[in-house]
Design a protein around this motif. Structure first.
Motif, short mmCIF file in Angstrom:
data_model
loop_
_atom_site.label_atom_id
_atom_site.label_comp_id
_atom_site.label_asym_id
_atom_site.label_seq_id
_atom_site.Cartn_x
_atom_site.Cartn_y
_atom_site.Cartn_z
N ALA A 250 -3.42 3.22 11.11
CA ALA A 250 -2.12 3.61 10.22
C ALA A 250 -3.24 3.52 8.97
O ALA A 250 -2.68 4.95 8.13
N MET A 251 -4.25 2.72 8.62
CA MET A 251 -4.35 2.60 6.86
C MET A 251 -5.31 4.15 7.19
O MET A 251 -5.15 4.81 5.92
N MET A 252 -6.36 4.35 8.04
CA MET A 252 -7.40 5.31 7.48
C MET A 252 -6.36 6.23 7.43
O MET A 252 -6.84 7.55 7.24
N SER A 253 -5.51 6.95 8.83
CA SER A 253 -4.46 7.59 8.46
C SER A 253 -4.01 8.28 7.48
O SER A 253 -3.74 9.27 7.39
N GLY A 254 -3.73 7.05 7.30
CA GLY A 254 -1.82 7.42 5.86
C GLY A 254 -3.58 7.61 4.45
O GLY A 254 -3.25 8.87 3.64
N ARG A 255 -4.16 7.08 4.08
CA ARG A 255 -5.45 7.27 3.38
C ARG A 255 -5.48 8.94 3.52
O ARG A 255 -6.38 9.39 2.33
N GLY A 258 -3.06 10.82 1.95
CA GLY A 258 -2.41 9.91 0.74
C GLY A 258 -2.51 10.85 -0.43
O GLY A 258 -2.34 11.34 -1.40
N ASP A 259 -3.64 11.64 -0.27
CA ASP A 259 -4.38 12.11 -1.43
C ASP A 259 -3.43 13.50 -1.96
O ASP A 259 -2.95 13.37 -2.99
N HIS A 260 -2.66 13.95 -0.85
CA HIS A 260 -1.67 15.28 -0.80
C HIS A 260 -0.42 14.77 -1.08
O HIS A 260 -0.14 15.31 -1.93
N ALA A 262 0.14 12.54 -2.48
CA ALA A 262 0.37 12.03 -4.22
C ALA A 262 0.71 12.97 -4.85
O ALA A 262 1.21 13.25 -6.10
N GLU A 263 -0.15 13.97 -4.71
CA GLU A 263 -0.56 16.12 -5.09
C GLU A 263 1.51 16.16 -5.61
O GLU A 263 1.69 16.76 -5.98
N ARG A 264 2.08 15.70 -4.41
CA ARG A 264 3.41 16.25 -4.17
C ARG A 264 4.77 15.64 -5.15
O ARG A 264 5.09 16.38 -5.43
N PHE A 265 4.10 14.11 -4.61
CA PHE A 265 5.76 13.15 -5.29
C PHE A 265 5.51 12.35 -5.79
O PHE A 265 5.64 11.61 -7.44
N GLY A 266 3.97 12.01 -6.63
CA GLY A 266 3.42 11.49 -7.92
C GLY A 266 2.87 10.20 -7.27
O GLY A 266 3.30 9.93 -6.26
N ALA A 267 1.62 9.58 -7.70
CA ALA A 267 1.23 8.21 -7.60
C ALA A 267 2.59 6.88 -7.56
O ALA A 267 2.49 6.21 -6.00
N ALA A 268 2.82 6.51 -8.69
CA ALA A 268 4.17 5.60 -8.56
C ALA A 268 5.06 5.71 -7.02
O ALA A 268 5.45 4.63 -7.23
N THR A 269 5.89 6.43 -6.92
CA THR A 269 6.58 6.91 -6.20
C THR A 269 6.00 7.03 -4.63
O THR A 269 6.33 5.91 -3.86
N VAL A 270 4.82 7.17 -4.21
CA VAL A 270 4.17 7.24 -3.00
C VAL A 270 4.24 5.71 -2.83
O VAL A 270 4.48 4.72 -2.29
N VAL A 271 3.56 4.71 -4.49
CA VAL A 271 3.38 3.10 -3.98
C VAL A 271 4.72 2.82 -3.51
O VAL A 271 4.82 1.38 -2.40
N ARG A 272 5.75 2.83 -3.73
CA ARG A 272 6.94 1.93 -4.31
C ARG A 272 7.53 2.33 -3.12
O ARG A 272 7.81 1.07 -2.51
N PHE A 273 7.65 3.16 -2.16
CA PHE A 273 8.31 3.93 -1.35
C PHE A 273 7.77 3.23 -0.25
O PHE A 273 7.90 2.51 0.61
N GLY A 274 6.20 3.20 -0.28
CA GLY A 274 5.11 2.69 0.70
C GLY A 274 5.72 1.18 0.82
O GLY A 274 5.82 0.67 1.76
N HIS A 305 1.38 1.13 2.87
CA HIS A 305 0.10 0.58 2.36
C HIS A 305 -1.10 1.51 1.60
O HIS A 305 -1.94 1.40 1.28
N SER A 306 -1.36 2.41 3.04
CA SER A 306 -2.38 2.78 3.10
C SER A 306 -3.01 3.25 1.41
O SER A 306 -4.05 3.77 1.40
N ALA A 307 -2.13 4.11 1.20
CA ALA A 307 -2.63 5.05 -0.42
C ALA A 307 -3.07 4.49 -1.50
O ALA A 307 -2.97 4.52 -2.83
#
Length: 382
Positions: A250-255, A258-260, A262-274, A305-307
């Motif tokens: 799951a970590m490998m798949s999420g990473r 993750g870049d795509h 984060a491009e759409r929703f923003g880094a902070a949002t992705v980390v917070r939601f995860g 957690h992956s991203a």
């Protein structure tokens, strides 16, 4: 066209470095039974093994900072990478436990040096290309982890001596590090010299705290969820081991994704939601108290957690290599503190309390996500 080709070559070379790094740092742990048998180490002694590697990683910061400024990340990758590979030989041929413990401390320092160097290289690569790629690089770290797990399993099955396993692997990986290192991104361009001045402690300390919590929470999942499945939820050893494989996949798949995202929703949002999703899943798993619930939960926790680490290093990499070194070092501090804290909780309270504490740490991690509130797209080079 030549710039695209050069970037592609650098990306492939750095991908190989991340795979090799994942392979080397996990080789020690994957041959744990053989190491314990060879050096007559009990469970308490193995705790010292883990502590000394972690301590070396934490205390490596001033050394890494010096060489990052003197050599740059490209030379650090080649020189410390080659030394990290060859250092395996000493771990297999130490004449006594004292020498082994000393070698383990310096192995931790080398792990830190290479980890800092490859993440600084990843930041340079993103800066030159103008797009996020750190997630893909961190994803292939797990490819190295799976390779070393397979090699160690085969070595154990066919009774390959530790010295042969570590010795052959050391020379092969040394050759790989040296061979592909010439294609890495060059440091010390005028742009990078300007960027390096923006990585003071005041700037990176909040991000470093986030990184420490990311290390604490990932270590809690990998270090305690398997034990919780087996001892508390009644899963068999094979089912519990499946939990680690599920989490890693799951970590490998999420990473990779993750870049795509984060491009759409923003880094902070992705980390917070995860992080908050992981906290909720852990609490739910404790309440439901069924092994299948936690096994499914590990998929969601791994994806959430992956991203985190790739996005942190992508963000802080814009502030220069020195900032990367500080943040990576604070991540190692979290890796050192986490096992001690959760170990005491497990001993004094229960494994249920460990899972709940890990959920609280994930919630705090989500609250700290504001420290990487960057633009949705990686900054293009000036």
């Amino acid at each position: 066209m030549s710039d695209n080709r050069s970037h592609r070559q650098s990306f492939i070379s750095l991908t190989i470095y991340f795979i090799s790094y994942g392979l080397l740092v996990n080789t020690l742990y994957s041959r744990q039974p053989a190491l314990q048998k060879q050096y007559d180490l009990d469970a308490a002694d193995w705790g010292w093994v883990l502590f000394l590697v972690g301590l070396g990683s934490v205390l490596a910061y001033p050394v890494c900072r010096y060489f990052l400024g003197k050599w740059g990340s490209k030379r650090m990758c080649r020189r410390f990478g080659g030394l990290q590979a060859l250092w395996l030989i000493l771990l297999a041929y130490s004449p006594n436990v004292t020498v082994l413990y000393t070698a383990l401390f310096f192995a931790g320092m080398l792990n830190s040096a290479v980890g800092i160097a490859i993440n600084a290289q990843g930041a340079l690569l993103e800066s030159n290309s103008g797009r996020r790629q750190m997630g893909q690089l961190h994803a292939v770290f797990y490819v190295g982890s799976f390779i070393t797990a397979a090699l160690s399993s085969l070595s154990a099955k066919f009774n390959v001596p530790l010295g042969w396993h570590f010795g052959v692997l050391a020379f092969v990986m040394w050759f790989v590090y040296i061979l592909v290192g010439s294609r890495l991104v060059g440091d010390f361009s005028p742009n990078q010299k300007k960027v390096r001045e923006r990585g003071g402690w005041k700037t990176v300390l909040p991000v470093g705290v986030l990184t420490a919590f990311a290390s604490i929470t990932e270590g809690a999942i990998t270090g305690w969820s398997i034990l919780y499945l087996n001892k508390i939820l009644g899963a068999s050893e094979s089912e519990a081991s499946l939990g680690f494989a599920i989490f890693s996949l799951a970590m490998m798949s999420g990473r990779f994704l993750g870049d795509h995202v984060a491009e759409r929703f923003g880094a902070a949002t992705v980390v917070r939601f995860g992080a908050w999703m992981g906290a909720a899943v852990l609490i739910a798993s404790v309440i439901i108290h069924q092994p299948n619930a936690l096994l499914f939960g590990l998929v969601l926790i791994g994806l959430g957690h992956s991203a985190c680490f790739p996005l942190i290093y992508s963000y802080v990499g814009k502030k220069g290599g020195n900032a990367v070194a500080k943040v990576v070092s604070m991540g190692f501090v979290g890796s050192l503190i986490g096992p001690i804290v959760f170990g005491r909780i497990a001993k004094l309270v229960s494994l249920d309390a460990v899972m709940i504490s890990a959920a609280i740490a994930l919630f705090i991690m989500g609250c700290l996500a504001f420290t990487i509130r960057d633009k949705h797209r990686a900054a293009k080079p000036a």
